[in-house]
Design an enzyme around this catalytic site. Structure first.
Site: not given
Length: 660
Positions: A357, A359
């Site tokens: 994802c 991040e």
């Protein structure tokens, strides 16, 4: 034992303190949707929320105490009791939470006995050294995925070696019934095609537990030998097609995807992968355009490219405008910068990629240590700062738990990386004001760095190389009723779909309560429950916000808060904004580290996590609902969950790519 609780004991919250929470109403943000999400994903053996909070906080302070006892560090029992009580109260009220993996497994014997890998949502592995050990990155992928860790990987091994005709052995290979046993089989197979060792006459899987057998350590269920056999056969067939040819990016991605498919087969786990390739590699860019490959295994990973400042984005962006892939990752920005507001320091010069994802900046075989905070649930900054101290303490505690994997421990103990995240960012802006919230971010970041200095000195460990991020926060945000990460609410009225193993008691409980349920179009042995949701406030929704504003908010959070990365899936209207993608990339290439686009119409998803509905449909569905009734069996183990982005795990029905 990795955390020696037999020698140092376990931290316990007082019984009279816990008694006050047993009957206290849980402030579920979305009512039944939040409760069902919790019961499906994070409750162990019939736990209720107050008990999950107990397990998490007691586990966190058990780890801290054991570390201090083992290393001769100061431990103030009275101070620990007060901090633990505050951590519990704030967790119960959803002012902070561990990441999904922490909610699921912190405080269990599995962590104390087997280590901290399962506490981490995600990780990254590089294939750059496949010429030295072809099997190693793929075995690491298998091991981590079986632990519930979503994994990013690169294609740097392309061109490093040629696939060889394997030697054959007359004896079978007996597969041990463990993650290590599966890894040994995969390692032998891949090693043989690299000229190291031999292939057995057959794979003897008679020791592997039958499908559906409960796995009491980590939770979940055995998938049986079938998925392993299929995975080994498919990878062998793939390599037979490459005999005397060099390993390329397609082969690397295919093998990783087949591993992911093998782990999720049977509906007992979820998987998340991201593949990083070169923007000039057209074969990599077009991996999702092969319908046969996509149906077989290509759906497993998101695919992103390493972007560079000043590059020509047109070809890659034209594909992104159609199906949301590839995503874009500016590796040099991630290596050079913490927050984009601060001067480059190249503290992350060894970084090679990110998690699914995107991040967290990550080095080879590094895992993500995450924790979540909810600024919109705080009345003022001082209250938020108190929460921040406890949340960051949780993250630092997780870095104290070795994984038992030498290369992973080496990089994690060096970097001590933490992703202390904010979620519900849009709600916090609505509550506190845009300028005031950015001031919070800047002040809170500086506070985190001071906290890291204090905690690192106390624990006698290195300071964390980076400390903050914005993760997509799919299911954890659902518990608190928060907008996920930097994203806006989907619509005034929408369906939120939740996937549940088909023999889970929640399926019949929700059916009896009037919720719409249907078989999952993608995953075997899985049902999809649709929850009608009405958003209470009057703020703008996702489709009301222009693409430029979505990307700009991500850039502001990258500037003022996140020294890792901001996970941003920027939805856009293809008719109005499809031509703007190149300009957006050019405008923000020096202000972001990662960015993903997703067309908000014509995307081809069946049963998407979010689907807008009108008010009439909402009221008709809501009128049929009744309260959930019944209790979960107390010996029930719940399925594992991986990364927390709603789109990470969902394939396209029309042959397109993932979103995030």
């Amino acid at each position: 034992m990795i955390v020696d609780v037999e020698r140092h004991g376990r931290f316990r919250l007082a019984a009279d303190f816990l008694a006050a929470y047993r009957e206290r109403p849980v402030p579920w943000g979305f009512g039944a949707l939040s409760e069902v999400t919790y019961l499906r994903t994070y409750s162990r053996d019939g736990e209720r929320w107050w008990q999950t909070c107990q397990r998490v906080v007691e586990g966190m302070f058990t780890v801290l105490h054991a570390h201090c006892a083992a290393h001769g560090r100061r431990w103030d029992a009275r101070e620990a009791v007060a901090l633990a009580a505050d951590a519990y109260a704030r967790l119960f009220e959803f002012k902070w939470t561990p990441p999904g993996r922490g909610l699921w497994i912190m405080g269990t014997d599995f962590v104390y006995e087997r280590g901290g890998a399962a506490l981490n949502n995600c990780g990254f592995v590089s294939t750059a050294d496949v010429a030295d050990d072809y099997a190693a990155p793929f075995v690491w992928m298998l091991h981590m995925t079986m632990l519930g860790v979503g994994v990013g990987f690169d294609t740097a091994g392309a061109g490093q070696l040629r696939v060889q005709q394997p030697r054959r052995d007359a004896a079978p290979h007996v597969v041990d019934d463990s993650r290590e046993g599966w890894g040994a089989a995969l390692g032998r197979l891949l090693g043989a095609y690299a000229g190291q060792g031999s292939l057995p006459a057959r794979w003897d899987t008679s020791r592997v537990r039958p499908a559906g057998t409960p796995l009491r350590g980590i939770g979940s269920y055995a998938s049986g030998p079938g998925p392993l056999e299929d995975m080994l056969d498919a990878i062998a067939v793939l390599h037979d097609r490459y005999l005397e040819r060099p390993v390329d990016a397609r082969l690397i991605v295919d093998v990783m995807n087949l591993i992911g498919r093998g782990v999720v087969a049977g509906g007992v786990r979820r998987s998340a992968q991201i593949a990083f390739g070169q923007a000039a590699d057209r074969d990599f860019l077009d991996l999702k355009r092969d319908p046969e490959r996509l149906r077989s295994h290509g759906w497993v990973s998101n695919n992103s490219v390493y972007a560079t400042l000043g590059m020509d984005y047109r070809e890659a962006a034209s594909r992104s405008a159609t199906n949301g892939e590839p995503g874009f990752f500016w590796l040099d920005n991630a290596r050079a910068y913490g927050r984009m507001a601060d001067p480059p320091d190249w503290a992350d010069a060894g970084a090679l990629g990110s998690n699914p994802c995107v991040e967290q900046t990550l080095w080879d075989r590094e895992l993500c240590t995450l924790v979540e905070t909810f600024p919109a649930r705080h009345a003022d900054y001082r209250d938020y700062e108190r929460t921040l101290r406890l949340a960051f303490l949780y993250g630092k505690a997780v870095t104290l738990v070795p994984t038992g994997i030498a290369r992973t421990d080496a990089v994690m103990q060096r970097n001590r990386r933490i992703g202390c995240s904010m979620t519900g960012v849009v709600q916090a802006i609505n509550r506190h004001g845009y300028r005031q919230f950015l001031h919070w971010c800047d002040s809170a970041y500086r506070r985190v760095r001071r906290l890291d200095d204090e905690l690192s000195s106390w624990l006698a460990v290195p300071r964390s190389i980076k400390t903050t991020s914005i993760k997509p926060s799919g299911t954890v945000s659902l518990l608190a009723g928060a907008t996920p990460g930097v994203h806006w609410d989907h619509a005034p009225y929408y369906l939120r779909r939740v996937r549940v193993r088909d023999d889970h008691p929640l399926v019949e409980q929700c059916r009896a309560a009037g919720y719409a349920i249907e078989a999952d179009a993608y995953a075997a042995r899985t049902q999809v429950i649709a929850f009608p949701v009405q958003v209470a406030d009057t703020a703008r929704r996702k489709r009301d916000v222009p693409l430029w504003e979505k990307v700009d908010l991500a850039a502001q959070m990258q500037r003022y808060w996140s020294d890792n990365q901001v996970s941003c899936t920027a939805d856009f209207d293809p008719a109005r904004e499809g031509d703007a993608l190149v300009r957006v990339l050019e405008a923000y290439e020096d202000r972001l580290k990662a960015l993903v686009f997703l067309p908000d119409s014509g995307h081809g998803y069946e049963q998407p996590p979010y689907e807008a509905i009108d008010e009439r449909t909402y009221r008709e569905m809501h009128a049929r609902l009744r309260p959930l009734a019944g209790e979960l069996p107390h010996d029930r183990t719940i399925e594992e969950w991986f990364c927390e982005g709603d789109y990470c795990e969902l394939p396209r029905a029309d042959g397109g790519g993932h979103g995030r």
